[in-house]
Design an enzyme around this catalytic site. Structure first.
Site, PDB file in Angstrom:
ATOM      1  N   VAL A 111       0.954   9.840   4.732  1.00  0.00           N
ATOM      2  CA  VAL A 111       2.352  10.196   4.427  1.00  0.00           C
ATOM      3  C   VAL A 111       2.453  10.736   2.990  1.00  0.00           C
ATOM      4  O   VAL A 111       3.150  11.716   2.735  1.00  0.00           O
ATOM      5  CB  VAL A 111       3.302   8.992   4.648  1.00  0.00           C
ATOM      6  N   ALA A 117      -0.353   5.210   4.911  1.00  0.00           N
ATOM      7  CA  ALA A 117       0.394   5.445   3.672  1.00  0.00           C
ATOM      8  C   ALA A 117      -0.193   6.668   2.954  1.00  0.00           C
ATOM      9  O   ALA A 117       0.533   7.518   2.433  1.00  0.00           O
ATOM     10  CB  ALA A 117       0.325   4.219   2.774  1.00  0.00           C
ATOM     11  N   TYR A 118      -1.525   6.750   2.940  1.00  0.00           N
ATOM     12  CA  TYR A 118      -2.193   7.892   2.301  1.00  0.00           C
ATOM     13  C   TYR A 118      -1.772   9.191   2.995  1.00  0.00           C
ATOM     14  O   TYR A 118      -1.439  10.179   2.349  1.00  0.00           O
ATOM     15  CB  TYR A 118      -3.713   7.703   2.386  1.00  0.00           C
ATOM     16  N   GLN A 138       0.848  -1.213   0.000  1.00  0.00           N
ATOM     17  CA  GLN A 138       0.000   0.000   0.000  1.00  0.00           C
ATOM     18  C   GLN A 138       0.875   1.251   0.000  1.00  0.00           C
ATOM     19  O   GLN A 138       0.584   2.220  -0.694  1.00  0.00           O
ATOM     20  CB  GLN A 138      -0.908   0.015   1.237  1.00  0.00           C
TER      21      GLN A 138
HETATM   22  P1  NAP Z   1     -11.804   9.599  -6.991  1.00  0.00           P
HETATM   23  O1  NAP Z   1     -13.247   9.820  -7.190  1.00  0.00           O
HETATM   24  O2  NAP Z   1     -11.290   8.240  -6.690  1.00  0.00           O
HETATM   25  O3  NAP Z   1     -11.045  10.192  -8.269  1.00  0.00           O
HETATM   26  C1  NAP Z   1      -9.664  10.111  -8.392  1.00  0.00           C
HETATM   27  C2  NAP Z   1      -9.273  10.514  -9.781  1.00  0.00           C
HETATM   28  O4  NAP Z   1      -7.844  10.407  -9.917  1.00  0.00           O
HETATM   29  C3  NAP Z   1      -9.880   9.603 -10.852  1.00  0.00           C
HETATM   30  O5  NAP Z   1     -10.188  10.355 -11.992  1.00  0.00           O
HETATM   31  C4  NAP Z   1      -8.740   8.652 -11.149  1.00  0.00           C
HETATM   32  O6  NAP Z   1      -8.796   8.068 -12.434  1.00  0.00           O
HETATM   33  C5  NAP Z   1      -7.580   9.623 -11.055  1.00  0.00           C
HETATM   34  N1  NAP Z   1      -6.285   8.955 -10.995  1.00  0.00           N
HETATM   35  C6  NAP Z   1      -5.837   8.033 -10.103  1.00  0.00           C
HETATM   36  N2  NAP Z   1      -4.605   7.645 -10.424  1.00  0.00           N
HETATM   37  C7  NAP Z   1      -4.253   8.328 -11.549  1.00  0.00           C
HETATM   38  C8  NAP Z   1      -3.116   8.349 -12.376  1.00  0.00           C
HETATM   39  N3  NAP Z   1      -2.057   7.561 -12.140  1.00  0.00           N
HETATM   40  N4  NAP Z   1      -3.081   9.207 -13.424  1.00  0.00           N
HETATM   41  C9  NAP Z   1      -4.134   9.992 -13.670  1.00  0.00           C
HETATM   42  N5  NAP Z   1      -5.265   9.993 -12.963  1.00  0.00           N
HETATM   43  C10 NAP Z   1      -5.318   9.164 -11.916  1.00  0.00           C
HETATM   44  O7  NAP Z   1     -11.242  10.499  -5.802  1.00  0.00           O
HETATM   45  P2  NAP Z   1     -11.612  11.989  -5.313  1.00  0.00           P
HETATM   46  O8  NAP Z   1     -12.257  11.865  -4.007  1.00  0.00           O
HETATM   47  O9  NAP Z   1     -12.274  12.757  -6.406  1.00  0.00           O
HETATM   48  O10 NAP Z   1     -10.140  12.554  -5.057  1.00  0.00           O
HETATM   49  C11 NAP Z   1      -9.543  13.603  -5.811  1.00  0.00           C
HETATM   50  C12 NAP Z   1      -8.385  14.159  -5.007  1.00  0.00           C
HETATM   51  O11 NAP Z   1      -8.868  14.712  -3.772  1.00  0.00           O
HETATM   52  C13 NAP Z   1      -7.355  13.100  -4.599  1.00  0.00           C
HETATM   53  O12 NAP Z   1      -6.061  13.656  -4.685  1.00  0.00           O
HETATM   54  C14 NAP Z   1      -7.725  12.810  -3.158  1.00  0.00           C
HETATM   55  O13 NAP Z   1      -6.630  12.293  -2.424  1.00  0.00           O
HETATM   56  C15 NAP Z   1      -8.147  14.181  -2.680  1.00  0.00           C
HETATM   57  N6  NAP Z   1      -8.998  14.188  -1.488  1.00  0.00           N
HETATM   58  C16 NAP Z   1     -10.228  13.610  -1.502  1.00  0.00           C
HETATM   59  C17 NAP Z   1     -11.024  13.673  -0.353  1.00  0.00           C
HETATM   60  C18 NAP Z   1     -12.411  13.088  -0.327  1.00  0.00           C
HETATM   61  O14 NAP Z   1     -13.059  13.127   0.745  1.00  0.00           O
HETATM   62  N7  NAP Z   1     -12.933  12.540  -1.427  1.00  0.00           N
HETATM   63  C19 NAP Z   1     -10.549  14.296   0.800  1.00  0.00           C
HETATM   64  C20 NAP Z   1      -9.284  14.877   0.791  1.00  0.00           C
HETATM   65  C21 NAP Z   1      -8.524  14.829  -0.367  1.00  0.00           C
HETATM   66  P3  NAP Z   1      -9.469   6.614 -12.702  1.00  0.00           P
HETATM   67  O15 NAP Z   1     -10.941   6.838 -12.845  1.00  0.00           O
HETATM   68  O16 NAP Z   1      -8.789   6.169 -13.954  1.00  0.00           O
HETATM   69  O17 NAP Z   1      -9.153   5.742 -11.515  1.00  0.00           O
END
Ligand code: NAP
Length: 276
Positions: free
Chosen positions: A195, A192-193, A105
């Site tokens: 960090v 891990a997330y 992870q």
């Molecule tokens: P999500 O719905 O899982 O969307 C993540 C996006 O990132 C998806 O479009 C995914 O593409 C893309 N992705 C993952 N790995 C990639 C790669 N190697 N190259 C290009 N694109 C990639 O998550 P989210 O909640 O919208 O999260 C967006 C950001 O906000 C992240 O950085 C997350 O850590 C941060 N965040 C989220 C929350 C929350 O509560 N949701 C809170 C704090 C921070 P695929 O569809 O191809 O997988």
């Protein structure tokens, strides 16, 4: 070469990234690029926006793949001579109950969230035009993970003189320490997330400092932020914010007015600068 302003959002085929593109299509005076690692999922998202009367453009981008990052870099250089707004949103997280060994992870999460994001910055930051904005989507979890680190690590991550090489060394050490089963003994928390997002926040602080030192007259503003707890595939349906609400802070930072001299080099949530 086009003189139209251009904005790029990574990982924007769904979730918060898609909501950021949606908002930028309404508010950004220029071309908005929805990017995705999978062209099918990306084009589908563009079509969905089209159905709402919003016009986003598409470019493939897998932040784990240096060739893909460089192809986008060359495209932006050739078509626009650079870019005006970069939102580093792409990220991954293992589910809490995932049984994948912690060391795996750690390696997988750091690879995308820290090293992938850093590679995008390395290739695209030099192209960001004067008065440009860079937004790195981190998380509040970076703050709680920081507080769970040893005093020695906390001091390093809060330092105003830490270099990018030193940060890369620390992130690499975390992955190695998990493989050796000594990460707790070495002062790391069990996330891990968390960090990986410490890495994103500290990287943002370093990059902002570098912009101050090397490109002060370009007035580029670069920040890390937390979107909040948002209902996406990553966080699940119980989260408190809609994707549109989650996009608010990143979009606020992406659209700071050209006469703003801050925030810069900060960690921002709910449009408010937080203490790191
Ligand atoms: P999500 O719905 O899982 O969307 C993540 C996006 O990132 C998806 O479009 C995914 O593409 C893309 N992705 C993952 N790995 C990639 C790669 N190697 N190259 C290009 N694109 C990639 O998550 P989210 O909640 O919208 O999260 C967006 C950001 O906000 C992240 O950085 C997350 O850590 C941060 N965040 C989220 C929350 C929350 O509560 N949701 C809170 C704090 C921070 P695929 O569809 O191809 O997988």
């Amino acid at each position: 070469m086009s003189s139209v302003p251009v904005a790029v959002v990574t990982g924007s085929n769904k979730g918060i990234g898609l909501a950021i593109v949606q908002a930028l299509c309404k508010q950004f005076p220029g071309d908005v690029y929805l990017t995705a690692r999978d062209p099918g999922r990306g084009q589908e998202a563009v079509a969905k926006l089209q159905g709402e009367g919003l016009h986003a453009l598409f470019h493939q981008l897998d932040i784990d793949d240096l060739q893909s990052i460089r192809a986008l870099r060359d495209f932006l250089k050739e078509k626009y001579g650079g870019l005006n707004v970069l939102v580093n949103n792409a990220g991954i997280a293992f589910k809490v109950h995932d049984t994948t060994p912690f060391a795996v992870q750690a390696e997988v999460t750091l690879k995308t969230n820290f090293f992938g994001t850093r590679n995008v910055c390395t290739e695209l930051l030099p192209l960001v035009k004067p008065y440009g904005k860079v937004v790195n989507v981190s998380s509040m979890v970076s703050c709680s993970a920081l507080r769970s680190c040893s005093q020695e690590l906390q001091e390093k991550f809060r330092s105003d003189t830490i270099t990018e090489d030193e940060l890369v060394e620390l992130m690499t050490k975390f992955v190695e320490d998990t493989k050796k089963g000594v990460h707790n003994k070495e002062g790391w928390p069990n996330t891990a997330y968390g960090v990986s997002k410490i890495g994103v926040t500290v990287l943002s602080r370093i990059q902002a400092r570098m912009l101050n030192e090397k490109r002060k007259s370009d007035h580029i503003l670069l920040n890390a932020c937390c979107p909040g707890w948002v209902r996406t595939d990553m966080a699940g349906p119980k989260a408190t914010k809609s994707p549109e609400e989650g996009a608010e802070t990143p979009v606020y930072l992406a659209l700071l007015p050209s006469d703003a001299d801050g925030p810069h080099g900060q960690f921002v949530s709910d449009k408010t600068v937080r203490t790191w």
